[in-house]
Design a protein around this motif. Structure first.
Motif, PDB file in Angstrom:
ATOM      1  N   PHE A 182      29.307  33.973  50.291  1.00 33.26           N
ATOM      2  CA  PHE A 182      29.709  33.807  48.891  1.00 33.26           C
ATOM      3  C   PHE A 182      30.417  35.066  48.391  1.00 33.26           C
ATOM      4  O   PHE A 182      31.352  34.996  47.592  1.00 33.26           O
ATOM      5  N   TYR A 183      29.948  36.225  48.872  1.00 28.90           N
ATOM      6  CA  TYR A 183      30.580  37.491  48.486  1.00 28.90           C
ATOM      7  C   TYR A 183      32.024  37.546  48.975  1.00 28.90           C
ATOM      8  O   TYR A 183      32.925  37.955  48.232  1.00 28.90           O
ATOM      9  N   HIS A 184      32.233  37.122  50.214  1.00 28.37           N
ATOM     10  CA  HIS A 184      33.592  37.153  50.752  1.00 28.37           C
ATOM     11  C   HIS A 184      34.492  36.124  50.060  1.00 28.37           C
ATOM     12  O   HIS A 184      35.693  36.362  49.887  1.00 28.37           O
ATOM     13  N   LEU A 185      33.910  35.006  49.645  1.00 28.80           N
ATOM     14  CA  LEU A 185      34.674  34.025  48.865  1.00 28.80           C
ATOM     15  C   LEU A 185      35.070  34.625  47.515  1.00 28.80           C
ATOM     16  O   LEU A 185      36.200  34.434  47.048  1.00 28.80           O
ATOM     17  N   SER A 186      34.142  35.324  46.893  1.00 26.06           N
ATOM     18  CA  SER A 186      34.446  35.967  45.619  1.00 26.06           C
ATOM     19  C   SER A 186      35.576  36.979  45.765  1.00 26.06           C
ATOM     20  O   SER A 186      36.499  37.038  44.940  1.00 26.06           O
ATOM     21  N   LEU A 187      35.527  37.765  46.845  1.00 25.59           N
ATOM     22  CA  LEU A 187      36.598  38.738  47.104  1.00 25.59           C
ATOM     23  C   LEU A 187      37.945  38.048  47.296  1.00 25.59           C
ATOM     24  O   LEU A 187      38.970  38.513  46.780  1.00 25.59           O
ATOM     25  N   ALA A 188      37.952  36.960  48.060  1.00 22.75           N
ATOM     26  CA  ALA A 188      39.203  36.257  48.332  1.00 22.75           C
ATOM     27  C   ALA A 188      39.797  35.678  47.058  1.00 22.75           C
ATOM     28  O   ALA A 188      41.011  35.796  46.808  1.00 22.75           O
ATOM     29  N   TYR A 189      38.967  35.072  46.221  1.00 26.64           N
ATOM     30  CA  TYR A 189      39.460  34.538  44.946  1.00 26.64           C
ATOM     31  C   TYR A 189      39.905  35.659  44.013  1.00 26.64           C
ATOM     32  O   TYR A 189      40.884  35.517  43.269  1.00 26.64           O
ATOM     33  N   HIS A 190      39.196  36.772  44.056  1.00 24.12           N
ATOM     34  CA  HIS A 190      39.609  37.935  43.267  1.00 24.12           C
ATOM     35  C   HIS A 190      41.003  38.408  43.688  1.00 24.12           C
ATOM     36  O   HIS A 190      41.818  38.791  42.837  1.00 24.12           O
ATOM     37  N   SER A 191      41.268  38.346  44.979  1.00 26.94           N
ATOM     38  CA  SER A 191      42.547  38.840  45.500  1.00 26.94           C
ATOM     39  C   SER A 191      43.730  37.970  45.109  1.00 26.94           C
ATOM     40  O   SER A 191      44.877  38.422  45.167  1.00 26.94           O
ATOM     41  N   ILE A 192      43.474  36.719  44.740  1.00 30.92           N
ATOM     42  CA  ILE A 192      44.572  35.871  44.232  1.00 30.92           C
ATOM     43  C   ILE A 192      44.444  35.716  42.710  1.00 30.92           C
ATOM     44  O   ILE A 192      45.056  34.840  42.112  1.00 30.92           O
ATOM     45  N   TYR A 193      43.595  36.571  42.106  1.00 30.13           N
ATOM     46  CA  TYR A 193      43.424  36.622  40.654  1.00 30.13           C
ATOM     47  C   TYR A 193      42.931  35.299  40.071  1.00 30.13           C
ATOM     48  O   TYR A 193      43.298  34.920  38.966  1.00 30.13           O
TER      49      TYR A 193
END
Length: 415
Positions: A182-193
């Motif tokens: 879930f943390y890595h999903l959050s990072l990925a979504y953060h990276s596409i704003y």
């Protein structure tokens, strides 16, 4: 049965056929079933097989269980971000022959990839990714989704954020209990704003890290959540500042300078976006003092510091330019976004308007489009569109607007 796996492992290691091993003991068919765990066997037969292979089964079974525990401990060390322990366990496991048993080998292969991704050694991770195979019978198993988790991390670290999200969202959380993903999903979504979705997955991640008492990842996830809260509008700044300072103190208490540097940078950014340039520059300098120059984060924070100093007229442009050029000269990170952004800052400092927009058109915008960074791509598209309109290049402006419209339409349809 574990004993059958061990017999097969040592038989193949000693390059003996089933017929050679069982001669005078039992039939090949019986041995085959023992190795596959499909039949019971007498202790007498097992003793003779072990004697012929020169192994002590009790000791080997104990070692097998120890290996499983060691693999679990290795994974925990990686998730907990205990680098020294993760390296020590990796070296210890490399010396153990029983990791060649199929189920242990797959777990070890997957964890080896996880280790190299954790160490940010992409080349070595890729080498092992190319070799790993998930058997068809393990489809939708824990190992199957662990592989998806690893690929999601790999795509994120190589800048393919859309692929990372697609891979991570395919995981069945009821069968994959390592909710670190879930943390890595959050990072990925953060990276596409995609801020709301990033915050959603960060909340799920922090629940997992609190249950597992993972303080380092709690800090990381709290940081993401703070960024998302302030992404589109100004959150309560005294509260934001209080939370950042609290996390910074925790980093000091836990001895986490790398996390502290990121928090200092983020706090500087919050001051910068409120046009409080002197305060922003102070926090950026604090971050720069503890970041090794060879890290991409150093160039990113330096770029932020230079931009703040330029906007706030805190230093002459020629000094800021010298500082930027010297950092670029010493850096080997020529393929990194932070390097490119600092180059763009140099062009601004030299007052080369045409070169600035040309660089955006030819390098910056294509880079972020390829990376899948929607927010940054749109940001530079808007800058370029306004430049085209102001300079009477309406055909280019219309072409840019058309491409953006088609991209947004495709995203809506595919979503």
């Amino acid at each position: 049965m574990i004993e059958g796996k061990i017999i097969k492992f040592y038989r193949e290691k000693k390059r003996r056929t089933q017929g050679e091993l069982v001669k005078g003991i039992c039939s090949v068919t019986h041995l085959s079933k023992i190795e596959r765990g499909m039949t019971e066997y007498s202790q007498e037969i097992m003793d003779m097989l072990c004697e012929r292979l020169h192994i002590d089964m009790v000791r080997e079974v104990t070692r097998y269980h120890q290996m499983k525990e060691l693999l679990d401990t290795w994974q925990e060390a990686i998730i907990m971000q205990r680098t020294a322990e993760a390296i020590r366990l990796k070296d210890k496991l490399e010396e153990e022959p029983l990791t060649g048993i199929p189920d242990l080998r797959l777990s070890c292969d997957l964890l080896r990839i996880r280790f190299y991704l954790f160490m940010n050694n992409i080349d070595e991770a890729e080498r092992h990714i190319d070799k790993v195979e998930i058997p068809d019978e393990l489809k939708h198993s824990y190992e199957y989704y662990f592989y998806h988790h690893l690929m999601g991390i790999y795509y994120f670290l190589t800048g393919h954020y859309a692929k990372s999200i697609q891979t991570l969202t395919s995981i069945d959380q009821s069968k994959y209990t390592n909710h670190e993903y879930f943390y890595h999903l959050s990072l990925a979504y953060h990276s596409i704003y995609s801020n709301i979705t990033s915050y959603y997955y960060a909340e799920k991640a922090i629940q997992h890290f609190r249950k597992t008492l993972n303080m380092v990842r709690i800090i990381d996830t709290e940081t993401i959540m703070l960024v998302q809260l302030n992404s589109r509008e100004y959150h309560d700044f005294p509260e934001t500042k209080r939370r950042y300072e609290n996390l910074i103190r925790i980093c000091d208490d836990c001895g986490l300078p790398d996390r502290k540097a990121k928090l200092l940078n983020n706090l500087g950014y919050e001051y910068n976006r409120r046009n409080q340039y002197e305060d922003a520059a102070y926090w950026y300098r604090e971050a720069l003092d503890i970041i090794p120059e060879e890290q991409p984060l150093y160039l990113m924070v330096l770029n932020n510091y230079i931009e703040t100093s330029r906007l706030g007229s805190l230093m002459p442009a020629n000094k800021l330019l010298d500082l930027s050029l010297e950092a670029l000269r010493r850096s080997d990170l020529v393929e990194d976004a932070s390097y490119m952004e600092l180059e763009l800052q140099c062009v601004i400092l030299q007052g080369q308007e045409k070169a600035y927009y040309q660089m955006i058109e030819e390098r910056v915008l294509p880079y972020y489009r390829e990376l899948g960074s929607k927010y940054l791509a749109e940001r530079y598209e808007e800058i370029l569109f306004q430049y085209y309109m102001d300079h009477g290049e309406k055909d280019k402006a219309l072409h840019l607007a058309k491409n953006r419209f088609e991209t947004q339409t495709t995203t809506l349809i595919s979503g």
